[in-house]
Enzyme design. Structure first.
Site, mmCIF file in Angstrom:
data_model
loop_
_atom_site.group_PDB
_atom_site.id
_atom_site.type_symbol
_atom_site.label_atom_id
_atom_site.label_comp_id
_atom_site.label_asym_id
_atom_site.label_seq_id
_atom_site.Cartn_x
_atom_site.Cartn_y
_atom_site.Cartn_z
ATOM 1 N N ASP A 71 0.852 -1.194 0.000
ATOM 2 C CA ASP A 71 0.000 0.000 0.000
ATOM 3 C C ASP A 71 0.886 1.242 0.000
ATOM 4 O OD1 ASP A 71 -3.216 0.537 0.999
ATOM 5 O OD2 ASP A 71 -1.797 2.206 1.079
ATOM 6 N N HIS A 90 -10.498 -5.494 -3.409
ATOM 7 C CA HIS A 90 -9.190 -5.707 -2.790
ATOM 8 C C HIS A 90 -9.355 -6.016 -1.318
ATOM 9 C CE1 HIS A 90 -10.104 -1.386 -2.434
ATOM 10 N NE2 HIS A 90 -9.399 -1.393 -1.305
ATOM 11 N N ASN A 92 -12.960 -2.984 2.473
ATOM 12 C CA ASN A 92 -13.953 -1.920 2.554
ATOM 13 C C ASN A 92 -14.925 -2.065 1.389
ATOM 14 O OD1 ASN A 92 -12.763 -0.678 4.837
ATOM 15 N ND2 ASN A 92 -11.213 0.254 3.511
ATOM 16 N N HIS A 147 -7.163 -5.673 2.335
ATOM 17 C CA HIS A 147 -6.001 -5.119 3.022
ATOM 18 C C HIS A 147 -5.430 -6.224 3.905
ATOM 19 C CE1 HIS A 147 -6.937 -0.748 2.298
ATOM 20 N NE2 HIS A 147 -8.124 -1.276 2.067
ATOM 21 N N HIS A 196 -12.258 -1.308 -7.058
ATOM 22 C CA HIS A 196 -11.806 -2.601 -7.611
ATOM 23 C C HIS A 196 -11.583 -3.489 -6.388
ATOM 24 C CE1 HIS A 196 -9.448 -5.214 -10.493
ATOM 25 N NE2 HIS A 196 -9.086 -5.697 -9.310
HETATM 26 P P1 AMP Z 1 -9.883 1.446 0.148
HETATM 27 O O1 AMP Z 1 -10.209 2.627 1.010
HETATM 28 O O2 AMP Z 1 -10.206 0.125 0.818
HETATM 29 O O3 AMP Z 1 -10.470 1.562 -1.241
HETATM 30 O O4 AMP Z 1 -8.302 1.424 0.042
HETATM 31 C C1 AMP Z 1 -7.575 1.846 -1.077
HETATM 32 C C2 AMP Z 1 -6.124 1.746 -0.712
HETATM 33 O O5 AMP Z 1 -5.367 1.857 -1.886
HETATM 34 C C3 AMP Z 1 -5.621 2.813 0.262
HETATM 35 O O6 AMP Z 1 -5.077 2.188 1.425
HETATM 36 C C4 AMP Z 1 -4.545 3.557 -0.541
HETATM 37 O O7 AMP Z 1 -3.445 3.959 0.247
HETATM 38 C C5 AMP Z 1 -4.149 2.506 -1.564
HETATM 39 N N1 AMP Z 1 -3.605 3.017 -2.822
HETATM 40 C C6 AMP Z 1 -4.128 3.965 -3.621
HETATM 41 N N2 AMP Z 1 -3.366 4.139 -4.707
HETATM 42 C C7 AMP Z 1 -2.331 3.260 -4.602
HETATM 43 C C8 AMP Z 1 -1.201 2.957 -5.414
HETATM 44 N N3 AMP Z 1 -0.968 3.593 -6.586
HETATM 45 N N4 AMP Z 1 -0.344 2.001 -4.984
HETATM 46 C C9 AMP Z 1 -0.550 1.366 -3.819
HETATM 47 N N5 AMP Z 1 -1.609 1.610 -3.019
HETATM 48 C C10 AMP Z 1 -2.484 2.548 -3.398
#
Ligand code: AMP
Length: 115
Positions: free
Chosen positions: A32, A103, A90, A105, A101
């Site tokens: 992340d 995912h 989330n 954590h 998309h």
């Molecule tokens: P969510 O709130 O569950 O949609 O989490 C999205 C996550 O993606 C967050 O923890 C961001 O820090 C992470 N994120 C966004 N852009 C990138 C990126 N280019 N590379 C790695 N992590 C990212």
């Protein structure tokens, strides 16, 4: 409706880079960009699903099974199987999902705050 303008689609299509820790036919795991713990990895599906609900209801059983079987393997690669870790996803606005998309954590590498 899946929106291909999201950042994880761009990572999957190699339009933007990521710090990969694991990859197979079904998922890609990378660090992340804004870690919330010492180890914070995102595990994303290669299939185009907007969130966990979409993934669980639309992906094949084989893909869902494979995705979840990969998670402890990734934890093992990261060296946190014994010390423990947290997985979370989330879904939608009340959970503050930012990237549409699917995912998960994966957090660990230190004592985590209680939920
Ligand atoms: P969510 O709130 O569950 O949609 O989490 C999205 C996550 O993606 C967050 O923890 C961001 O820090 C992470 N994120 C966004 N852009 C990138 C990126 N280019 N590379 C790695 N992590 C990212």
């Amino acid at each position: 409706m899946y929106d291909k303008s999201n950042v994880f689609f761009k990572i999957l299509s190699k339009e933007i880079p990521c710090d990969t820790v694991y990859e197979d036919d079904v998922c890609l795991a990378f660090k992340d960009i804004n870690p919330q713990s010492k180890i914070h990895v995102l595990i994303i599906s290669k299939g185009l699903y907007t969130d966990f609900t979409d993934f669980a209801s639309s992906a094949s059983s084989e893909v869902v099974y494979h995705f979840f079987k990969a998670i402890p393997q990734i934890a093992s690669l990261l060296g946190i199987s014994e010390t423990g870790y947290r997985i979370a996803s989330n879904i939608g606005k009340d959970a503050n999902q930012v990237v549409p998309h699917f995912h998960m954590h994966l957090l660990g590498g230190e004592k985590l705050r209680d939920l």
